[in-house]
Design an enzyme around this catalytic site. Sequence first.
Site, PDB file in Angstrom:
ATOM      1  N   ARG A  49       4.032  -5.433  13.347  1.00 21.33           N
ATOM      2  CA  ARG A  49       4.065  -6.450  12.295  1.00 21.33           C
ATOM      3  C   ARG A  49       5.453  -7.093  12.237  1.00 21.33           C
ATOM      4  O   ARG A  49       6.440  -6.496  12.656  1.00 21.33           O
ATOM      5  CB  ARG A  49       3.766  -5.831  10.914  1.00 21.33           C
ATOM      6  CG  ARG A  49       2.357  -5.301  10.757  1.00 21.33           C
ATOM      7  CD  ARG A  49       1.326  -6.412  10.690  1.00 21.33           C
ATOM      8  NE  ARG A  49      -0.015  -5.908  10.514  1.00 21.33           N
ATOM      9  CZ  ARG A  49      -0.833  -5.554  11.507  1.00 21.33           C
ATOM     10  NH1 ARG A  49      -0.438  -5.638  12.761  1.00 21.33           N
ATOM     11  NH2 ARG A  49      -2.060  -5.128  11.253  1.00 21.33           N
ATOM     12  N   TYR A 104      -9.517 -11.957   1.034  1.00 20.40           N
ATOM     13  CA  TYR A 104      -8.192 -12.364   0.555  1.00 20.40           C
ATOM     14  C   TYR A 104      -7.682 -13.559   1.367  1.00 20.40           C
ATOM     15  O   TYR A 104      -7.305 -14.598   0.800  1.00 20.40           O
ATOM     16  CB  TYR A 104      -7.230 -11.168   0.661  1.00 20.40           C
ATOM     17  CG  TYR A 104      -5.788 -11.548   0.540  1.00 20.40           C
ATOM     18  CD1 TYR A 104      -5.277 -12.055  -0.652  1.00 20.40           C
ATOM     19  CD2 TYR A 104      -4.916 -11.410   1.635  1.00 20.40           C
ATOM     20  CE1 TYR A 104      -3.945 -12.418  -0.752  1.00 20.40           C
ATOM     21  CE2 TYR A 104      -3.585 -11.765   1.538  1.00 20.40           C
ATOM     22  CZ  TYR A 104      -3.102 -12.267   0.342  1.00 20.40           C
ATOM     23  OH  TYR A 104      -1.793 -12.637   0.241  1.00 20.40           O
ATOM     24  N   THR A 126      -0.414 -17.026   3.289  1.00 16.93           N
ATOM     25  CA  THR A 126      -0.298 -15.744   3.986  1.00 16.93           C
ATOM     26  C   THR A 126      -0.702 -15.834   5.448  1.00 16.93           C
ATOM     27  O   THR A 126      -1.554 -16.666   5.809  1.00 16.93           O
ATOM     28  CB  THR A 126      -1.217 -14.699   3.302  1.00 16.93           C
ATOM     29  OG1 THR A 126      -1.288 -13.537   4.119  1.00 16.93           O
ATOM     30  CG2 THR A 126      -2.631 -15.207   3.121  1.00 16.93           C
ATOM     31  N   ASP A 163      -7.486  -4.271  10.644  1.00 15.20           N
ATOM     32  CA  ASP A 163      -6.093  -4.424  11.096  1.00 15.20           C
ATOM     33  C   ASP A 163      -6.048  -5.055  12.493  1.00 15.20           C
ATOM     34  O   ASP A 163      -6.596  -4.492  13.425  1.00 15.20           O
ATOM     35  CB  ASP A 163      -5.422  -3.042  11.199  1.00 15.20           C
ATOM     36  CG  ASP A 163      -4.628  -2.681   9.970  1.00 15.20           C
ATOM     37  OD1 ASP A 163      -4.352  -3.574   9.145  1.00 15.20           O
ATOM     38  OD2 ASP A 163      -4.274  -1.497   9.837  1.00 15.20           O
ATOM     39  N   PHE A 170      -1.951   4.508  10.881  1.00 22.50           N
ATOM     40  CA  PHE A 170      -3.343   4.126  11.140  1.00 22.50           C
ATOM     41  C   PHE A 170      -3.552   3.727  12.598  1.00 22.50           C
ATOM     42  O   PHE A 170      -3.530   2.549  12.943  1.00 22.50           O
ATOM     43  CB  PHE A 170      -3.760   2.996  10.191  1.00 22.50           C
ATOM     44  CG  PHE A 170      -3.700   3.362   8.734  1.00 22.50           C
ATOM     45  CD1 PHE A 170      -4.037   4.642   8.298  1.00 22.50           C
ATOM     46  CD2 PHE A 170      -3.314   2.426   7.779  1.00 22.50           C
ATOM     47  CE1 PHE A 170      -3.990   4.976   6.946  1.00 22.50           C
ATOM     48  CE2 PHE A 170      -3.270   2.749   6.432  1.00 22.50           C
ATOM     49  CZ  PHE A 170      -3.598   4.028   6.015  1.00 22.50           C
ATOM     50  N   SER A 174      -4.048  -9.717  -4.334  1.00 21.59           N
ATOM     51  CA  SER A 174      -3.570  -9.661  -2.949  1.00 21.59           C
ATOM     52  C   SER A 174      -3.863  -8.352  -2.211  1.00 21.59           C
ATOM     53  O   SER A 174      -3.166  -8.033  -1.249  1.00 21.59           O
ATOM     54  CB  SER A 174      -2.066  -9.942  -2.920  1.00 21.59           C
ATOM     55  OG  SER A 174      -1.389  -8.950  -3.651  1.00 21.59           O
ATOM     56  N   HIS A 203       1.313  -0.837   1.067  1.00 19.13           N
ATOM     57  CA  HIS A 203       2.209  -1.360   2.107  1.00 19.13           C
ATOM     58  C   HIS A 203       3.055  -0.275   2.752  1.00 19.13           C
ATOM     59  O   HIS A 203       3.490   0.674   2.094  1.00 19.13           O
ATOM     60  CB  HIS A 203       3.103  -2.460   1.521  1.00 19.13           C
ATOM     61  CG  HIS A 203       2.320  -3.675   1.165  1.00 19.13           C
ATOM     62  ND1 HIS A 203       2.399  -4.298  -0.041  1.00 19.13           N
ATOM     63  CD2 HIS A 203       1.389  -4.364   1.871  1.00 19.13           C
ATOM     64  CE1 HIS A 203       1.570  -5.329  -0.068  1.00 19.13           C
ATOM     65  NE2 HIS A 203       0.940  -5.379   1.081  1.00 19.13           N
ATOM     66  N   ALA A 207      -1.389 -14.080  -7.744  1.00 26.03           N
ATOM     67  CA  ALA A 207      -2.599 -13.950  -6.921  1.00 26.03           C
ATOM     68  C   ALA A 207      -3.064 -12.507  -6.919  1.00 26.03           C
ATOM     69  O   ALA A 207      -2.289 -11.584  -7.177  1.00 26.03           O
ATOM     70  CB  ALA A 207      -2.313 -14.389  -5.491  1.00 26.03           C
ATOM     71  N   THR A 238      -0.822  -7.253 -12.743  1.00 28.46           N
ATOM     72  CA  THR A 238      -0.172  -6.361 -11.771  1.00 28.46           C
ATOM     73  C   THR A 238       1.355  -6.406 -11.890  1.00 28.46           C
ATOM     74  O   THR A 238       2.027  -5.542 -11.353  1.00 28.46           O
ATOM     75  CB  THR A 238      -0.561  -6.723 -10.311  1.00 28.46           C
ATOM     76  OG1 THR A 238      -0.308  -8.109 -10.104  1.00 28.46           O
ATOM     77  CG2 THR A 238      -2.024  -6.435 -10.042  1.00 28.46           C
TER      78      THR A 238
END
Length: 318
Positions: A216, A138, A114, A279, A203, A74, A184, A72, A35
């Site tokens: 967030r 995850y 995380t 979420d 969302f 993710s 994101h 990782a 990635t």
Amino acid sequence: MKLLVTGGAGYVGSVCAARLHESGHEVVVVDDLSTGHADAVPDGCRFVQADIAESAAALLAEGFDGVLHFAAKSLVGESMQDPSKYWWGNVVTTLALLEAMRTHRTPRLVFSSTAAVYGEPDTVPIPESAATRPTNTYGATKLAIDQAITSYATAYGMAATSLRYFNVAGAYGAFGERHTVETHLIPIVLQVALGLREQVQMFGDDWPTEDGTCVRDYIHVTDLADAHLLALEQAQPNQHGIYNLGNGTGFSVKQVVDACREVTGHPIPALVAPRREGDPASLVAASTRAQQELGWQPVRSQLSRIVIDAWEFARARQ
Ligand code: UDP
């Protein structure tokens, strides 16, 4: 120190590699480029393109003072659809790395953990003592790794630190977020301003938050990088320090969209879409432990600063 940075061709890894190199450390980046991007590896860092599980032992045999482990898988959604990729890619790979560190007596480890390890929190802001009940694969893989690190540090003498990131955003000059599949919020909103998307979907607007959209804790990637440098310096043998990293301030999806409109001058059409599965309504860090024990202080905590830096990076890449 001579440091091995796994995942140093990715977003957070490349920023941290750049800051470590600028601070005078000798940095070797290992990344399989699944990635990441080869041109994201900072100048002055040696780059080894390799699978981490396969290459860790040979690399660490050279003798390193520490490992910063960013590599990782993710993507939360993908982790639910293809868990094998996450248990093998995250847990098994990290166990191979830990074994190589044990064999070659690498003394220090800083691990990218995380906020997803906490799942749906009982209280916000979330302290490190909160229950860990990840709601996706995850987060479960990152929690399993945190637990493995605790046993390795205690039994084999490593000085280990897990840094539990909240929502990392912003950029550091030429180093920033450039995922092939972007999920994101901030980069997606900026893609609208760049004309790469028609609109942003928010969302859900019926969450139990002040304006109905999810909240967030956005942390600037350079503040995050500072914490890694402090963790490297301050970790103690046989101990595993676990620290949340966030600004301690929550911003709603609507506030993020508004900040992006202000910074870019673009109207950024935003539609309300159904809630996204998994979420939580609000995730905000209590980062007092990192502040008290590592002496860490976020200095770019304003949302406008984060968006300005992300915007400059996104525009420069066009
Ligand atoms: N979000 C959104 N639209 C998008 C992407 C994200 O409304 O196109 C919301 C998402 O539901 C969450 C917040 O923005 O409340 C941050 O999401 P992101 O994927 O950036 O990070 P996460 O908190 O999931 O790690």
